[in-house]
Write a protein that holds these residues in place. Sequence first.
Motif, PDB file in Angstrom:
ATOM      1  N   GLN A  25       0.895  -1.162   0.000  1.00 30.71           N
ATOM      2  CA  GLN A  25       0.000   0.000   0.000  1.00 30.71           C
ATOM      3  C   GLN A  25       0.929   1.207   0.000  1.00 30.71           C
ATOM      4  O   GLN A  25       1.651   1.445   0.957  1.00 30.71           O
ATOM      5  CB  GLN A  25      -0.886  -0.007   1.252  1.00 30.71           C
ATOM      6  N   ILE A  26       0.944   1.949  -1.096  1.00 28.83           N
ATOM      7  CA  ILE A  26       1.856   3.080  -1.222  1.00 28.83           C
ATOM      8  C   ILE A  26       1.393   4.207  -0.315  1.00 28.83           C
ATOM      9  O   ILE A  26       0.241   4.601  -0.327  1.00 28.83           O
ATOM     10  CB  ILE A  26       1.956   3.547  -2.688  1.00 28.83           C
ATOM     11  N   GLY A  27       2.317   4.692   0.495  1.00 31.78           N
ATOM     12  CA  GLY A  27       2.018   5.758   1.433  1.00 31.78           C
ATOM     13  C   GLY A  27       2.280   7.127   0.824  1.00 31.78           C
ATOM     14  O   GLY A  27       2.436   7.282  -0.374  1.00 31.78           O
ATOM     15  N   GLY A  28       2.334   8.101   1.672  1.00 29.94           N
ATOM     16  CA  GLY A  28       2.554   9.470   1.244  1.00 29.94           C
ATOM     17  C   GLY A  28       3.151  10.281   2.362  1.00 29.94           C
ATOM     18  O   GLY A  28       3.891   9.769   3.207  1.00 29.94           O
ATOM     19  N   MET A  29       2.798  11.540   2.413  1.00 34.39           N
ATOM     20  CA  MET A  29       3.363  12.425   3.407  1.00 34.39           C
ATOM     21  C   MET A  29       2.876  12.090   4.825  1.00 34.39           C
ATOM     22  O   MET A  29       3.615  12.225   5.789  1.00 34.39           O
ATOM     23  CB  MET A  29       2.990  13.869   3.059  1.00 34.39           C
ATOM     24  N   LEU A  30       1.648  11.635   4.951  1.00 33.23           N
ATOM     25  CA  LEU A  30       1.077  11.371   6.268  1.00 33.23           C
ATOM     26  C   LEU A  30       1.015   9.890   6.624  1.00 33.23           C
ATOM     27  O   LEU A  30       0.615   9.530   7.732  1.00 33.23           O
ATOM     28  CB  LEU A  30      -0.335  11.967   6.339  1.00 33.23           C
ATOM     29  N   GLU A  31       1.365   9.032   5.690  1.00 31.55           N
ATOM     30  CA  GLU A  31       1.200   7.601   5.918  1.00 31.55           C
ATOM     31  C   GLU A  31       2.401   6.854   5.333  1.00 31.55           C
ATOM     32  O   GLU A  31       2.867   7.181   4.245  1.00 31.55           O
ATOM     33  CB  GLU A  31      -0.085   7.150   5.221  1.00 31.55           C
ATOM     34  N   ARG A  32       2.894   5.854   6.065  1.00 31.65           N
ATOM     35  CA  ARG A  32       4.017   5.051   5.594  1.00 31.65           C
ATOM     36  C   ARG A  32       3.571   4.052   4.542  1.00 31.65           C
ATOM     37  O   ARG A  32       2.423   3.614   4.534  1.00 31.65           O
ATOM     38  CB  ARG A  32       4.633   4.284   6.757  1.00 31.65           C
ATOM     39  N   LYS A  66      -2.443  -1.884 -11.360  1.00 32.30           N
ATOM     40  CA  LYS A  66      -2.097  -0.643 -10.675  1.00 32.30           C
ATOM     41  C   LYS A  66      -1.617  -0.867  -9.250  1.00 32.30           C
ATOM     42  O   LYS A  66      -1.356   0.078  -8.534  1.00 32.30           O
ATOM     43  CB  LYS A  66      -3.286   0.309 -10.696  1.00 32.30           C
ATOM     44  N   GLU A  67      -1.506  -2.107  -8.814  1.00 29.73           N
ATOM     45  CA  GLU A  67      -0.996  -2.416  -7.491  1.00 29.73           C
ATOM     46  C   GLU A  67       0.512  -2.154  -7.442  1.00 29.73           C
ATOM     47  O   GLU A  67       1.198  -2.236  -8.447  1.00 29.73           O
ATOM     48  CB  GLU A  67      -1.254  -3.886  -7.141  1.00 29.73           C
ATOM     49  N   GLY A  68       1.017  -1.862  -6.261  1.00 26.97           N
ATOM     50  CA  GLY A  68       2.448  -1.674  -6.076  1.00 26.97           C
ATOM     51  C   GLY A  68       3.075  -2.913  -5.479  1.00 26.97           C
ATOM     52  O   GLY A  68       2.479  -3.588  -4.637  1.00 26.97           O
ATOM     53  N   TYR A  69       4.273  -3.229  -5.910  1.00 20.18           N
ATOM     54  CA  TYR A  69       5.012  -4.376  -5.407  1.00 20.18           C
ATOM     55  C   TYR A  69       6.398  -3.911  -5.010  1.00 20.18           C
ATOM     56  O   TYR A  69       6.942  -2.979  -5.591  1.00 20.18           O
ATOM     57  CB  TYR A  69       5.101  -5.484  -6.465  1.00 20.18           C
ATOM     58  N   ALA A  70       7.001  -4.563  -4.021  1.00 23.37           N
ATOM     59  CA  ALA A  70       8.310  -4.141  -3.533  1.00 23.37           C
ATOM     60  C   ALA A  70       9.152  -5.348  -3.155  1.00 23.37           C
ATOM     61  O   ALA A  70       8.639  -6.348  -2.670  1.00 23.37           O
ATOM     62  CB  ALA A  70       8.161  -3.229  -2.322  1.00 23.37           C
ATOM     63  N   VAL A  71      10.457  -5.211  -3.396  1.00 26.32           N
ATOM     64  CA  VAL A  71      11.434  -6.157  -2.870  1.00 26.32           C
ATOM     65  C   VAL A  71      11.970  -5.506  -1.600  1.00 26.32           C
ATOM     66  O   VAL A  71      12.528  -4.420  -1.629  1.00 26.32           O
ATOM     67  CB  VAL A  71      12.570  -6.417  -3.877  1.00 26.32           C
TER      68      VAL A  71
END
Length: 110
Positions: A25-32, A66-71
């Motif tokens: 879940q991609i965060g932003g300025m207020l959320e990790r 459109k989902e985000g994935y991360a290693v």
Amino acid sequence: KLTINIPKHFDASITPKKLSLCRIQIGGMLERTRCKESIPAVFEVNKDEKRTSIEMFPYQPIPVDKEGYAVVMKIFNPNQTGMFQFNALAQAPGDIPMTGYIGSWLIDIE
């Protein structure tokens, strides 16, 4: 298959046990940014004279949506300061496996 090339002078200890793949879940300025779901994958770390490469083989193909994935790498910062460029390449399954460039990340450690 996903390959991440890391320069040799990035002297952090990278092992397959410290790597994971997840849907985020991609965060932003207020959320990790948070890991929502862990995706099973096999990781291999290869070291040679010029660079270190991480090869990831997910058990099932990662959907193109459109989902985000991360290693996720659980490592300590290297002792040496500098700017490091990580390059990513992906290879889709199929009759003709072609590797394509995904992008690069610059990491600056001061």
